[in-house]
Write a protein that holds these residues in place. Structure first.
Motif, mmCIF file in Angstrom:
data_model
loop_
_atom_site.group_PDB
_atom_site.id
_atom_site.type_symbol
_atom_site.label_atom_id
_atom_site.label_comp_id
_atom_site.label_asym_id
_atom_site.label_seq_id
_atom_site.Cartn_x
_atom_site.Cartn_y
_atom_site.Cartn_z
ATOM 1 N N ASN A 4 0.903 -1.073 -0.008
ATOM 2 C CA ASN A 4 -0.039 -0.039 -0.005
ATOM 3 C C ASN A 4 0.929 1.040 0.076
ATOM 4 O OD1 ASN A 4 -1.313 2.366 1.367
ATOM 5 N ND2 ASN A 4 -2.974 1.006 1.419
ATOM 6 N N LYS A 5 0.769 2.093 -1.152
ATOM 7 C CA LYS A 5 1.560 3.225 -1.035
ATOM 8 C C LYS A 5 1.603 4.131 0.065
ATOM 9 C CE LYS A 5 2.916 6.840 -4.611
ATOM 10 N NZ LYS A 5 2.397 7.581 -5.679
ATOM 11 N N LYS A 6 0.478 4.541 0.424
ATOM 12 C CA LYS A 6 0.328 5.404 1.305
ATOM 13 C C LYS A 6 0.852 4.964 2.830
ATOM 14 C CE LYS A 6 -0.618 9.339 3.375
ATOM 15 N NZ LYS A 6 0.296 10.561 3.034
ATOM 16 N N MET A 7 0.408 3.842 3.036
ATOM 17 C CA MET A 7 0.929 3.021 4.371
ATOM 18 C C MET A 7 2.543 2.958 4.334
ATOM 19 S SD MET A 7 0.103 -0.560 6.258
ATOM 20 C CE MET A 7 -1.322 0.016 6.703
ATOM 21 N N LYS A 8 3.041 2.664 3.175
ATOM 22 C CA LYS A 8 4.575 2.585 3.044
ATOM 23 C C LYS A 8 5.021 4.093 3.132
ATOM 24 C CE LYS A 8 7.783 0.447 -0.219
ATOM 25 N NZ LYS A 8 7.866 -1.043 -0.492
ATOM 26 N N GLU A 9 4.490 4.932 2.688
ATOM 27 C CA GLU A 9 5.230 6.383 3.120
ATOM 28 C C GLU A 9 5.164 6.663 4.468
ATOM 29 O OE1 GLU A 9 2.558 9.079 0.766
ATOM 30 O OE2 GLU A 9 3.327 8.294 -1.357
ATOM 31 N N ASP A 10 4.128 6.271 5.235
ATOM 32 C CA ASP A 10 3.957 6.375 6.382
ATOM 33 C C ASP A 10 5.037 5.720 7.119
ATOM 34 O OD1 ASP A 10 1.756 8.346 6.087
ATOM 35 O OD2 ASP A 10 0.286 6.762 6.415
ATOM 36 N N LYS A 42 8.267 7.364 7.127
ATOM 37 C CA LYS A 42 8.345 8.715 7.906
ATOM 38 C C LYS A 42 8.550 8.333 9.215
ATOM 39 C CE LYS A 42 5.292 11.458 5.068
ATOM 40 N NZ LYS A 42 3.709 12.054 5.004
ATOM 41 N N ILE A 61 -0.189 11.041 11.343
ATOM 42 C CA ILE A 61 -0.150 9.516 11.016
ATOM 43 C C ILE A 61 -1.140 8.752 11.743
ATOM 44 C CG2 ILE A 61 1.110 7.455 10.895
ATOM 45 C CD1 ILE A 61 3.601 9.143 9.918
ATOM 46 N N ARG A 108 -4.906 9.374 11.051
ATOM 47 C CA ARG A 108 -5.361 8.568 9.974
ATOM 48 C C ARG A 108 -5.528 7.231 10.174
ATOM 49 N NH1 ARG A 108 -2.384 10.968 6.577
ATOM 50 N NH2 ARG A 108 -0.419 10.067 6.950
ATOM 51 N N TYR A 109 -4.690 6.457 10.826
ATOM 52 C CA TYR A 109 -4.715 4.948 11.264
ATOM 53 C C TYR A 109 -5.892 4.932 12.439
ATOM 54 C CZ TYR A 109 -1.467 4.150 7.659
ATOM 55 O OH TYR A 109 -0.830 4.379 6.594
#
Length: 166
Positions: free
Chosen positions: A36-42, A45, A74, A77-78
């Motif tokens: 998952n692109k967004k989770m990977k970015e998070d 970070k 973050i 969001r989760y």
């Protein structure tokens, strides 16, 4: 020994930074497994922030408010996603490899939070930003694990509380 001069210290702060390093390694492993692109970015970070956190503890200075704000975004969001998914108060830590690593990160985060409380007496600066940041990590990893299992159609298994014997 030149790379890690603090490795010989008999210090709770040194032990704390070692645990944060272990957490970072599992977070890095989760990052490598994440699709998952967004989770990977998070996760990237968070991984970066955990390394900053180690440095701040070693350098005896507090975490930057800006860094804590990144983690807070973050977490929000989760928390939202996890709140929609969560059906049980206590679940067994299970799922695929990514969810498993996130659960390990959750457990290590709780341990680090307890270790920080014990190491406070050795910290010579006001570390309120670090303390708040550490306490957010467990919730983030927990809700990330819920999201991963949900995306992979893995049903959460609730903990079955065994009644006390009389």
């Amino acid at each position: 020994m030149h790379c890690f001069p603090d490795i010989c210290y008999k210090s709770k702060v040194c032990d704390l930074t070692d645990e944060i390093d272990i957490l970072s390694s599992f977070a890095g492993q989760a990052f490598g497994q994440c699709k998952n692109k967004k989770m990977k970015e998070d996760l990237l970070k968070i991984l970066n922030l955990t390394y900053i956190l180690m440095g701040k503890l070693r350098d005896n200075c507090d975490f930057l408010k800006e860094d804590k704000l990144i983690l807070k975004e973050i977490k929000i969001r989760y928390d939202k996603k996890g709140g929609k998914i969560k059906n049980h108060v206590f679940i067994l830590p299970q799922g695929g490899l990514l969810a498993g690593n996130l659960h390990i990160c959750r457990a290590l985060s709780k341990k680090i939070s307890r270790m920080f409380s014990k190491a406070k007496s050795e910290i010579t600066f006001e570390a309120c930003e670090i303390e708040e940041t550490i306490s957010m990590l467990s919730d983030i990893f927990y809700n990330m694990a819920l999201c991963v299992n949900y995306e992979n159609n893995v049903e959460e298994i609730p903990v079955i509380l065994i009644p006390e014997r009389k």
